[in-house]
Design an enzyme around this catalytic site. Sequence first.
Site, short mmCIF file in Angstrom:
data_model
loop_
_atom_site.label_atom_id
_atom_site.label_comp_id
_atom_site.label_asym_id
_atom_site.label_seq_id
_atom_site.Cartn_x
_atom_site.Cartn_y
_atom_site.Cartn_z
N PHE A 1 0.84 -1.19 0.00
CA PHE A 1 0.00 0.00 0.00
C PHE A 1 0.88 1.25 0.00
O PHE A 1 1.77 1.37 0.84
CB PHE A 1 -0.92 0.00 1.23
N CYS B 1 -5.50 15.53 1.15
CA CYS B 1 -6.83 15.32 0.56
C CYS B 1 -7.61 16.61 0.78
O CYS B 1 -7.80 17.03 1.93
CB CYS B 1 -7.55 14.14 1.20
N CYS C 1 -13.43 15.39 4.63
CA CYS C 1 -14.70 14.86 5.15
C CYS C 1 -14.67 14.88 6.68
O CYS C 1 -13.65 14.54 7.29
CB CYS C 1 -14.89 13.41 4.70
N CYS D 1 -13.67 11.52 8.33
CA CYS D 1 -12.45 10.85 7.86
C CYS D 1 -11.64 10.29 9.04
O CYS D 1 -11.39 10.98 10.02
CB CYS D 1 -11.58 11.84 7.08
N ASP D 2 -11.24 9.02 8.93
CA ASP D 2 -10.43 8.39 9.98
C ASP D 2 -9.04 8.02 9.45
O ASP D 2 -8.36 7.20 10.05
CB ASP D 2 -11.14 7.16 10.55
N THR D 3 -8.64 8.62 8.33
CA THR D 3 -7.34 8.28 7.73
C THR D 3 -6.33 9.38 8.02
O THR D 3 -6.63 10.56 7.86
CB THR D 3 -7.48 8.15 6.19
N GLU E 1 -7.22 3.57 -5.22
CA GLU E 1 -8.40 3.93 -4.44
C GLU E 1 -8.50 5.44 -4.41
O GLU E 1 -7.57 6.12 -3.97
CB GLU E 1 -8.29 3.37 -3.01
N HIS F 1 -10.19 -5.91 7.67
CA HIS F 1 -8.90 -5.72 8.36
C HIS F 1 -9.12 -5.10 9.74
O HIS F 1 -8.33 -5.33 10.66
CB HIS F 1 -7.95 -4.86 7.52
S1 SF4 Z 1 -12.60 10.13 3.80
FE1 SF4 Z 1 -10.64 11.21 4.18
S2 SF4 Z 1 -9.26 10.51 2.55
FE2 SF4 Z 1 -11.36 9.97 1.91
S3 SF4 Z 1 -12.08 11.69 0.66
FE3 SF4 Z 1 -12.72 12.13 2.77
S4 SF4 Z 1 -11.05 13.38 3.66
FE4 SF4 Z 1 -10.25 12.40 1.80
#
Ligand code: SF4
Length: 197
Positions: A30, A36, A40, A43-45, A99, A191
């Site tokens: 990965f 980004c 959002c 968002c949890d990333t 992705e 996962h």
């Molecule tokens: S969930 Fe996070 S990574 Fe995905 S589009 Fe929204 S802000 Fe961007």
Amino acid sequence: MKTPQQSYRLTEIFYSIQGEGLYTGMPAVFVRFAGCLMACEFCDTVYVEKFKMTAPQILAEIKKYPTQTVVITGGEPAEQPLSELIKFLTAAGLKVHVETNGSVYFDPAGAENITVSPKKYVDARMLSAAHVIKILAGRETDYDDLKKYFQYFSPSRLLYLQPRDNKQENIDLCVKIIKQNPFLRLSLQTHKFANIE
Ligand code: SF4
């Protein structure tokens, strides 16, 4: 093959198992792109920039692992020159999966799989280019808003519903919608259930 000249802003490169969608269970490297613009609220990333690498450096890192599959994810990878990297990695013999939230159009030529997970805005060309459309759904999801993606289903393009946050109420809602629209598929973040890093 022309080598891309720029450095890519990245968060991490790691070897793991694809946890969701069409290729669930497949080992892959990965490559998480930094940044980004969608921002959002759910968002949890983590997608902060940790380092930069050129395309040959990314390829060298991927080749440390015993797989031919690379998943380019984010953040949002299409906010950086993505088509050039796809072509470069494909020419090196890799199977490239991407992705993306689909907000920025890129030439997907060469990629084995494009998964578009639309958020606040999506470029319709990316929905048409996708092999998989993965829609996050939960209690707050507007069903009419969700239904607008149904027209993109085809025998060569699967539509997945993925329960937001793995909450049981969201899983139940997705199951209910899928039972009413049996061309849809359920995507679980396996996962996270299995604690796979
Ligand atoms: S969930 Fe996070 S990574 Fe995905 S589009 Fe929204 S802000 Fe961007």
